[in-house]
Structures are given as C-alpha cells and as structure tokens.
Design a protein around this motif. Structure first.
Motif, PDB file in Angstrom:
ATOM      1  N   LYS A  53      46.921 -49.624  65.576  1.00 53.70           N
ATOM      2  CA  LYS A  53      47.490 -49.338  64.179  1.00 53.70           C
ATOM      3  C   LYS A  53      47.176 -50.700  63.254  1.00 53.70           C
ATOM      4  O   LYS A  53      46.959 -50.368  62.065  1.00 53.70           O
ATOM      5  CB  LYS A  53      49.025 -49.103  64.152  1.00 53.70           C
ATOM      6  CG  LYS A  53      49.281 -47.763  64.846  1.00 53.70           C
ATOM      7  CD  LYS A  53      50.952 -47.660  64.718  1.00 53.70           C
ATOM      8  CE  LYS A  53      51.252 -46.317  65.262  1.00 53.70           C
ATOM      9  NZ  LYS A  53      52.798 -46.072  65.449  1.00 53.70           N
ATOM     10  N   LYS A  54      47.353 -51.705  63.829  1.00 51.40           N
ATOM     11  CA  LYS A  54      47.410 -52.903  63.118  1.00 51.40           C
ATOM     12  C   LYS A  54      45.922 -53.489  62.586  1.00 51.40           C
ATOM     13  O   LYS A  54      45.717 -54.070  61.625  1.00 51.40           O
ATOM     14  CB  LYS A  54      48.019 -54.199  63.435  1.00 51.40           C
ATOM     15  CG  LYS A  54      48.454 -55.378  62.382  1.00 51.40           C
ATOM     16  CD  LYS A  54      49.591 -55.944  62.838  1.00 51.40           C
ATOM     17  CE  LYS A  54      49.645 -57.158  61.587  1.00 51.40           C
ATOM     18  NZ  LYS A  54      50.752 -57.993  61.793  1.00 51.40           N
ATOM     19  N   THR A  55      44.930 -53.261  63.750  1.00 54.17           N
ATOM     20  CA  THR A  55      43.715 -53.888  63.712  1.00 54.17           C
ATOM     21  C   THR A  55      42.558 -52.736  63.459  1.00 54.17           C
ATOM     22  O   THR A  55      41.353 -52.893  62.975  1.00 54.17           O
ATOM     23  CB  THR A  55      43.296 -54.419  64.925  1.00 54.17           C
ATOM     24  OG1 THR A  55      43.178 -53.514  66.213  1.00 54.17           O
ATOM     25  CG2 THR A  55      44.379 -55.526  65.315  1.00 54.17           C
ATOM     26  N   GLY A  56      42.897 -51.437  63.884  1.00 52.54           N
ATOM     27  CA  GLY A  56      41.766 -50.362  63.649  1.00 52.54           C
ATOM     28  C   GLY A  56      40.989 -50.502  65.069  1.00 52.54           C
ATOM     29  O   GLY A  56      40.203 -49.573  65.179  1.00 52.54           O
ATOM     30  N   VAL A  57      41.136 -51.331  65.797  1.00 50.71           N
ATOM     31  CA  VAL A  57      40.378 -51.600  67.191  1.00 50.71           C
ATOM     32  C   VAL A  57      41.290 -50.680  68.263  1.00 50.71           C
ATOM     33  O   VAL A  57      42.475 -51.231  68.335  1.00 50.71           O
ATOM     34  CB  VAL A  57      40.113 -52.807  67.650  1.00 50.71           C
ATOM     35  CG1 VAL A  57      39.462 -52.763  68.894  1.00 50.71           C
ATOM     36  CG2 VAL A  57      39.236 -53.485  66.478  1.00 50.71           C
ATOM     37  N   PRO A  58      41.041 -49.781  69.133  1.00 47.32           N
ATOM     38  CA  PRO A  58      41.807 -49.182  70.103  1.00 47.32           C
ATOM     39  C   PRO A  58      42.280 -50.261  71.019  1.00 47.32           C
ATOM     40  O   PRO A  58      41.646 -51.204  71.392  1.00 47.32           O
ATOM     41  CB  PRO A  58      40.740 -48.169  70.608  1.00 47.32           C
ATOM     42  CG  PRO A  58      40.025 -47.628  69.700  1.00 47.32           C
ATOM     43  CD  PRO A  58      39.566 -49.090  68.776  1.00 47.32           C
ATOM     44  N   GLY A  59      43.764 -50.272  71.067  1.00 46.44           N
ATOM     45  CA  GLY A  59      44.302 -51.491  72.005  1.00 46.44           C
ATOM     46  C   GLY A  59      44.036 -51.514  73.190  1.00 46.44           C
ATOM     47  O   GLY A  59      44.050 -52.516  73.737  1.00 46.44           O
ATOM     48  N   THR A  60      43.372 -50.273  73.887  1.00 48.78           N
ATOM     49  CA  THR A  60      43.204 -50.553  75.248  1.00 48.78           C
ATOM     50  C   THR A  60      42.200 -49.263  75.857  1.00 48.78           C
ATOM     51  O   THR A  60      42.056 -48.249  75.203  1.00 48.78           O
ATOM     52  CB  THR A  60      44.304 -50.252  76.279  1.00 48.78           C
ATOM     53  OG1 THR A  60      44.027 -50.198  77.801  1.00 48.78           O
ATOM     54  CG2 THR A  60      45.192 -49.043  76.084  1.00 48.78           C
ATOM     55  N   MET A  61      41.345 -49.773  76.652  1.00 48.10           N
ATOM     56  CA  MET A  61      40.396 -48.760  77.342  1.00 48.10           C
ATOM     57  C   MET A  61      41.272 -47.912  78.322  1.00 48.10           C
ATOM     58  O   MET A  61      42.079 -48.180  78.730  1.00 48.10           O
ATOM     59  CB  MET A  61      39.301 -49.593  78.070  1.00 48.10           C
ATOM     60  CG  MET A  61      38.540 -48.620  79.118  1.00 48.10           C
ATOM     61  SD  MET A  61      37.733 -47.509  78.441  1.00 48.10           S
ATOM     62  CE  MET A  61      36.702 -46.617  79.856  1.00 48.10           C
ATOM     63  N   ASP A  62      40.900 -46.587  77.912  1.00 51.82           N
ATOM     64  CA  ASP A  62      41.564 -45.710  79.165  1.00 51.82           C
ATOM     65  C   ASP A  62      41.144 -45.894  80.386  1.00 51.82           C
ATOM     66  O   ASP A  62      39.992 -45.931  80.682  1.00 51.82           O
ATOM     67  CB  ASP A  62      41.313 -44.310  78.309  1.00 51.82           C
ATOM     68  CG  ASP A  62      41.852 -43.026  79.223  1.00 51.82           C
ATOM     69  OD1 ASP A  62      41.996 -43.323  80.324  1.00 51.82           O
ATOM     70  OD2 ASP A  62      41.966 -41.922  78.606  1.00 51.82           O
ATOM     71  N   ALA A  63      42.196 -46.181  81.215  1.00 47.77           N
ATOM     72  CA  ALA A  63      42.042 -46.540  82.732  1.00 47.77           C
ATOM     73  C   ALA A  63      41.862 -45.001  83.415  1.00 47.77           C
ATOM     74  O   ALA A  63      42.142 -45.569  84.756  1.00 47.77           O
ATOM     75  CB  ALA A  63      42.789 -47.509  83.098  1.00 47.77           C
ATOM     76  N   SER A  64      42.182 -44.191  83.166  1.00 48.96           N
ATOM     77  CA  SER A  64      42.210 -42.988  83.878  1.00 48.96           C
ATOM     78  C   SER A  64      41.254 -42.681  84.890  1.00 48.96           C
ATOM     79  O   SER A  64      41.449 -42.155  86.078  1.00 48.96           O
ATOM     80  CB  SER A  64      42.759 -41.621  83.192  1.00 48.96           C
ATOM     81  OG  SER A  64      41.689 -41.351  82.264  1.00 48.96           O
ATOM     82  N   ALA A  65      40.024 -43.412  84.632  1.00 50.30           N
ATOM     83  CA  ALA A  65      38.815 -42.972  85.581  1.00 50.30           C
ATOM     84  C   ALA A  65      38.674 -44.240  86.178  1.00 50.30           C
ATOM     85  O   ALA A  65      37.600 -44.304  86.949  1.00 50.30           O
ATOM     86  CB  ALA A  65      37.520 -42.737  84.537  1.00 50.30           C
TER      87      ALA A  65
END
Length: 446
Positions: free
Chosen positions: A207-219
């Motif tokens: 929300k604050k940076t426009g950069v997704p906070g984390t890579m999705d680790a489900s894979a």
C-alpha cells in the motif's frame, strides 16, 4: 534442489531435472552418445586409476559455473601439493543435464571416484548402492565431522549409512529490500513473525510503496517444508508423504488470502519469480520487497542490485529450519582407492587452506571453526552477512529431517504446477491441493 550459488548458472533451488524414470528411458541413447562428448569422455576415463607416471589418479565430477570450477581445481591442486603421489581427473559442467550424465556414467560402469550430489538425489544413489558408506571412516576419524553441527552431517544419512559428506551448510532465508523500507519509513521484518504477521506486513508495504510486499511462496518447496515442520508435520515420513491434502489446502489458502489482499504480485509476476534463477529474483528486479531463497545466496543477490538487502529466517518458529547440506561429496562404492577418495573429501571440508579457497561457494563451511576463519578473512560484506545470520539461526535450528526420498525433484515440480493453478484461479486451493497430493503419490511410487 534444494542449495549454493552458481555464478554463471541457475541456483540449485531453481533446478528442475528429468525424473529418474525418464533418465532410465534415456540411458541407452545417452550411453551411445557419451563417447562423442569430450566433457563426459573425461569423466568416463574414471576406471583408469593409475596415471602414466605411477601416481594414483582420482576422478572428480561436479556441477557449477566457471568460478566454482576454478576454486575446486585450486583446492584439488592444493591436495596434490600436499600429497604428490595423488593426481586428479577433474570434470565439471553446468548444472543442466548433470544428473543425466552422472546416471549414464554409473550405469555404464565408469562412475567418478568422487562426485558432487544434492538432497534431490542422495537417497536414490544410496538405494542403488552407488555411494560408499562413510560411517566406518567417520568412526575411525578419517572423515572428521566433530566440528560440524550434528544435524548437518546427519542430513547425509540414508537408511543408517552416511552416504554423503556435507560440503557446506545452508538454511532458508527471507531476503528483503532494506533500502525500499527505509526510504518509505517502514519497519523491517523480523525473525519470529508469524506467517499471518508477515502477510499483514507485506500488505502494508504494498500500500505504501506500490511494490508488492512479498513474493508468493505457495510454490516454494522450502517454504512449504518449513511451514509443515512448524505444524508438527514434515515433507516425508519414511517412504511416504508426511502431509495431507488438508495441510496443502491450508497452505494454498494462506497465500490466496495474501494475493486477495494485494500483499503479493500478480500471477504473471509470481510465475516469473517461480521460473527465474537467483540473479533475477523479484527482490532484486524490484517486483517484490521480499524473496524466498537460501541464506548463502545473499552475495549473488547483492551483485544484481544497488539496494541494501537484509535477510532473516522464514516466518513462524525458526526451529522449523535446520542445518541443511547445500550439497554433498560422495564416494563411489566400487572405487579402487576408497581410502584416498575419503581423505580427499575430508580435506575439502576440513583443511584450513582448502576451506578458505572454496569460501561459501557451496554453502557456509561445514566446519564451524573454519567458518569463523572464512568470515574474518572475507571482504565480501554480503558473505559476512550470510555467515552471521546463519550462525545466529543455528542457535534455534531444529533436528534435521530425513533426506528426501526418491521422486523429490518431481514433487518440487508438481508443487509449482499445482500452486500456479491456484494462483491463476484455474483451481480452488482445495482442488489444487488434491491435484498436488495425487501427483506426489504417483511420483514417489514410480
């Protein structure tokens, strides 16, 4: 497969290999073609254990980039300097196709005396009686593991036999963009955060940076494995899976919630993170604030960004992590020079000069005393950071799990496939979980 940075090739945890079944089908064709390949031809000469000048010749086969090749050759040359009657047949290649060629050489009766292997295949080669049991040599002191973390050397035991000697130690690391967080006045993630807290933190970063906070680790198999251990489960139990469809469903639902909240990138970018090597992980391409890697990959990540990076344990109880062998040195059971081959691998992990030469290319040095020496001597700040973080995490490591069973590389590939079905909305978390477990059972049964 899990593992050390390869300067010019994909990192081991990003590798995908043909399954053992496919390799067996390819063996006849590979055997016919192998004599035409200069690289494999060199390794195929392993059966000739006497050099023309009467010295003992030991063949060594490993994968990696040019930097690893140079370091390994220097370490082997150092052994010859100290043991003039031993010379080496040195053969290396990039990781692509390495295990196909190793399978061809062992099937053809000309395996190398010493070969590099990882936890994707150690069980398989031990089950074929290809690896020498190092236990008697360990008990006699010829293989010295007294300075190793106990869980590290134990991660080379298959069916009661020490099938491989850890060439380095590694553990899972959550790498984050410290520069991005500082610039935006955001807190850094901390070891001990729960998974839910991590996702909430990532949502705020997005929300604050426009950069997704984390890579999705489900894979990411190593993340799923740690999460399972934190639930009192494991990836494997004996020769079977250590988890259920319900466990996988919960894991996939955790990450669906993260995607729905905007804490992760879009599916296309997640796929990019799943498919690329260590040099293009989302944390260094600016497409996510965190990536899920191995701690020893910090130096290679740092080469690919001007931003400052931090690294911590994966979310949840850090005792879910363990001292993982980034890879192993194994000795061929049928070698005519077992004592010398054993002495060589012991030299590579315990000789101060050799260990300083090899650095952290295959993971952090297994010998804890020499790990401190390497840390003190290096000018590479990212390497120092890797060693410091893993040394800190070692205080909370849990016991090592069993070495993955045959079919593990296929299990890893199937996790990516099923997780991406959920990520793209082609299946619900429950449907994708059922697909994954079914595919896993087929993989380990084949």
């Amino acid at each position: 497969m899990h593992p050390a940075t390869h300067p010019t090739v994909n990192a081991p945890d990003g590798r995908t290999y043909r399954t053992p079944l496919v390799r067996r089908r390819l063996l006849r064709g590979l055997l016919a073609a192998v004599v035409a390949l200069p690289l494999v031809g060199a390794a195929a000469a392993c059966g000739d254990d006497a050099a023309s000048d009467g010295k003992t010749k030991i063949s060594v086969f490993w994968w990696g980039g040019e930097a690893r090749a140079q370091l390994t050759e220097q370490a082997l040359d150092l052994y010859t300097q100290k043991n003039p009657d031993v010379v080496f047949e040195k053969t290396w290649q990039a990781n692509q196709g390495y295990f196909d060629k190793l399978a061809t050489l062992t099937a053809g009766g000309n395996p190398p005396d010493i070969f590099q292997i990882d936890d994707n295949y150690l069980t398989e080669y031990a089950a074929r009686n290809t690896t020498l049991d190092l236990t008697p040599h360990q008990e006699s002191g010829k293989v010295d593991t007294s300075k190793f973390p106990q869980s590290l050397w134990q991660y080379g035991v298959v069916d009661g036999q020490l099938a491989g000697l850890a060439s380095g130690e590694n553990t899972q690391g959550l790498v984050y963009n410290k520069t991005l967080l500082t610039k935006n006045g955001l807190p850094e993630p901390t070891t001990g955060m729960s998974w839910e807290e991590h996702i909430a933190w990532a949502e705020e970063v997005s929300k604050k940076t426009g950069v997704p906070g984390t890579m999705d680790a489900s894979a990411v198999d190593k993340a799923f494995w740690v999460w399972l251990r934190q639930q009192g489960k494991d990836l494997y139990k004996g020769n079977d899976l250590g988890f259920t469809v319900e466990d996988v469903t919960r894991w996939f639902e955790l990450w669906k919630d993260a995607r729905d909240r905007g804490a992760t990138p879009t599916p296309d970018v997640i796929h990019e993170g799943n498919a690329t090597d260590i040099t293009k992980q989302l944390v260094v391409t600016g497409k996510a604030a965190t990536s899920w890697v191995w701690v020893n990959q910090m130096p290679e990540l740092k080469k690919n960004t001007t931003d400052e990076l931090g690294v911590i344990a994966y979310p949840g109880d850090p005792s879910g992590q363990w001292a993982r062998a980034s890879m192993y040195w194994s000795v061929f059971r049928g070698t005519k020079n077992a004592d010398i081959a054993v002495d060589v691998i012991n030299f590579l992990v315990n000789d101060p000069e050799a260990v300083k030469l090899l650095g952290t290319d295959r993971g952090l040095p297994s010998n804890l005393d020499l790990r401190r020496v390497v840390s003190d001597d290096t000018t590479d700040e990212a390497m120092k950071q890797s060693i410091a973080v893993e040394t800190e995490l070692a205080e909370s490591f849990g016991e090592s799990p069993q070495v993955p069973i045959k079919g593990h590389s296929k299990v890893r590939a199937e996790l990516i496939k099923s997780a991406e079905n959920a990520q793209y909305g082609r299946a619900t978390p429950a449907e994708a979980a059922a697909q994954f477990v079914e595919a896993c059972k087929a993989a380990i049964a084949s």
